[in-house]
Design an enzyme around this catalytic site. Structure first.
Site, mmCIF file in Angstrom:
data_model
loop_
_atom_site.group_PDB
_atom_site.id
_atom_site.type_symbol
_atom_site.label_atom_id
_atom_site.label_comp_id
_atom_site.label_asym_id
_atom_site.label_seq_id
_atom_site.Cartn_x
_atom_site.Cartn_y
_atom_site.Cartn_z
ATOM 1 N N LYS A 1 -17.787 67.315 84.118
ATOM 2 C CA LYS A 1 -18.260 66.920 82.965
ATOM 3 C C LYS A 1 -19.380 67.688 82.361
ATOM 4 C CE LYS A 1 -15.301 63.329 82.356
ATOM 5 N NZ LYS A 1 -14.628 63.117 81.165
ATOM 6 N N ASP B 1 -22.624 58.388 79.088
ATOM 7 C CA ASP B 1 -21.145 58.094 78.718
ATOM 8 C C ASP B 1 -20.705 57.074 78.902
ATOM 9 O OD1 ASP B 1 -19.066 59.166 77.180
ATOM 10 O OD2 ASP B 1 -18.409 60.391 78.813
ATOM 11 N N HIS C 1 -7.687 54.184 76.401
ATOM 12 C CA HIS C 1 -7.869 55.281 77.328
ATOM 13 C C HIS C 1 -8.061 55.027 78.867
ATOM 14 C CE1 HIS C 1 -9.491 59.102 78.556
ATOM 15 N NE2 HIS C 1 -10.449 58.532 78.940
ATOM 16 N N ARG D 1 -3.719 55.999 89.040
ATOM 17 C CA ARG D 1 -3.701 54.922 89.997
ATOM 18 C C ARG D 1 -2.422 54.161 89.970
ATOM 19 N NH1 ARG D 1 -8.935 54.240 88.462
ATOM 20 N NH2 ARG D 1 -8.153 52.298 87.025
ATOM 21 N N GLN E 1 -12.546 67.453 88.158
ATOM 22 C CA GLN E 1 -12.792 65.959 88.184
ATOM 23 C C GLN E 1 -11.763 65.358 89.218
ATOM 24 O OE1 GLN E 1 -11.917 64.361 84.098
ATOM 25 N NE2 GLN E 1 -12.733 62.397 84.780
ATOM 26 N N GLU F 1 -14.792 61.869 71.105
ATOM 27 C CA GLU F 1 -15.569 60.508 71.419
ATOM 28 C C GLU F 1 -16.762 60.700 70.112
ATOM 29 O OE1 GLU F 1 -17.579 59.909 75.106
ATOM 30 O OE2 GLU F 1 -15.918 60.932 76.177
ATOM 31 N N THR G 1 -13.747 58.558 75.747
ATOM 32 C CA THR G 1 -12.483 58.813 74.745
ATOM 33 C C THR G 1 -12.037 57.659 73.961
ATOM 34 O OG1 THR G 1 -12.138 60.216 76.791
ATOM 35 C CG2 THR G 1 -10.307 60.060 74.957
HETATM 36 CA CA CA Z 1 -16.073 61.003 78.445
#
Ligand code: CA
Length: 421
Positions: free
Chosen positions: A259, A132, A139, A148, A246, A207, A355
């Site tokens: 994921k 991926d 994104h 962040r 996540q 995606e 994404t």
């Molecule tokens: Ca992804």
């Protein structure tokens, strides 16, 4: 005449809003009550049964073994390579042309065609390996801003290489396969200890994925110029993500159990050749990339994408509209980067884009971004609100390209979310 010529018409009726005109001819694996799993091509509301055609003696001029289409994956066919599969595409295009009587006028032609509504679509390929990427700038910027620092949202490497991680092939599933809400470890803000339970922040990621058709030997690399010889076609790809899992697990090695519980794909593989007329330039890459990532030509694709949420017992609500063209890194660069160290790719690997978020808030490709981490609930047309995906929701992704009166589409990937055990 080329197989994607806009003038082409088929003797099979193709409704105007169909994703599957004669210019598309995507491949899938299907079964019906009286047909075992086999390969087919979508055309209008029908499926051309390739196994039935081969049984009748078609394709003998091509270098394709008997039985190639009479199995539950396209791996053998795809592995024949572009030279054969492109010849096959031209052959079937010719067979379906309105002015070609060869198949059209056969008495038993109905036996070679199946109504799509009577078919169950299966996984089109046995996926060998899955990577991926993270190639949409908007994104990456949005996620970097949320988690962040908005002033330094992109990490220093992001504009120098297509960031990616190795995913899990075993949990990639076909459209119409429900998933269970995943369970795992999370840690709430301000808490010292983690807790175990069902994810509360389940999300989709909009995606596209490409499927490969050729191997490179371990230790060799694929250049951006060669990359398209390795790319068979594309599917819609929903990279299910549990945001709370996540957040707690991803440092320092990246996504893991947030994921790998499921990723959903659409059943029809749209070939690179069918998408060729829809090429567009990508955004300018600045700073200049290293030489191995340079490329020539238009490598982005103008594919309209949308996501709808259908609550249990209710109607669909479209929550975002994006486009595959919003990719900073293109597929040629992704494959060149993936193999630059000598990593080998295989036949029927899948490489997902990351994404795909457009430039405006109504084009973002995940609920994380659409609801801005849950701070701005998304108001849906039916009056309800969503921050993330709820039990009973069905998430539906669709995609199509359109030009010169020709619509080449992907159909849809549709997945219902069931409660955790
Ligand atoms: Ca992804």
């Amino acid at each position: 005449m080329r197989a994607n010529n806009p003038e082409l018409r088929s003797w099979i009726d193709v409704p105007e809003d169909s994703d599957f005109p004669i210019q598309n001819l995507p491949y899938g694996i299907f079964q019906t009550a009286d047909r075992s799993p086999r390969a087919g091509i979508a055309i209008g509301d029908k499926i051309l049964d390739l196994a039935a055609l081969q049984e009748k003696g078609y394709f003998q001029s091509l270098n394709i073994r008997n039985g190639t289409f009479q199995q539950d994956s396209l791996n053998e066919f795809i592995g024949l390579g572009k030279e054969v599969t492109n010849e096959f595409r031209n052959y079937t295009s010719n067979l379906l042309r309105s002015d070609n009587a060869e198949l059209r006028d056969r008495e038993d032609v109905d036996k070679m065609l199946v109504d799509q509504k009577e078919a169950t679509m299966l996984m089109p390929v046995r996926i060998r390996d899955y990577t991926d990427f993270y190639s949409s700038e908007q994104h990456a910027f949005n996620v970097g801003s949320m988690f962040r620092d908005p002033d330094n949202a992109l990490l220093p490497n992001w504009k120098h290489l297509p960031v990616g991680y190795h995913g899990r092939a075993s949990s990639i599933i076909i459209s119409d396969t429900p998933i269970k809400r995943p369970k795992g470890q999370t840690r709430a803000d301000g808490q010292e200890m983690p807790a175990f339970g069902a994810s509360r922040l389940l999300d989709f990621e909009l995606e596209m994925g490409f499927i490969t058709c050729k191997e490179n030997p371990l230790g060799s690399s694929i250049s951006t110029a060669e990359a398209e010889n390795y790319i068979f076609g594309f599917v819609l790809f929903n990279d299910w993500s549990a945001r709370d899992i996540q957040k707690w697990e991803y440092v320092p090695l990246g996504p893991f159990l947030a994921k790998n519980f499921a990723s959903s794909i659409s059943p029809w593989i749209v070939t690179l050749e069918a998408l060729d007329p829809f090429r567009v330039p990508g955004d300018k890459q600045d700073p200049q990339v290293l030489p191995y990532l340079e490329f020539e030509g238009d490598k982005n694709f103008d594919v309209n994408l949308e996501v709808a949420i259908q609550p249990d017992g209710s109607s669909e609500n479209t929550v975002t509209r994006s486009n595959f063209r919003h990719m900073y890194w293109n597929v040629n660069q992704q494959l060149a980067h993936h193999t630059v160290n000598g990593c080998n790719i295989g036949i029927c690997d899948i490489y997902a884009s990351g994404t795909i978020s457009g430039p405006t808030p109504d084009t973002y490709g995940s609920m994380l971004e659409l609801s801005w981490r849950g701070t701005k609930p998304v108001k849906m047309p039916d009056g309800s609100e969503r921050k993330f995906i709820q039990d009973g929701d069905t998430v539906i992704m669709r995609g199509h390209a359109s030009r010169d009166g020709v619509r080449v589409g992907f159909g849809e990937v549709r997945t219902k979310v069931l409660p955790a055990d």
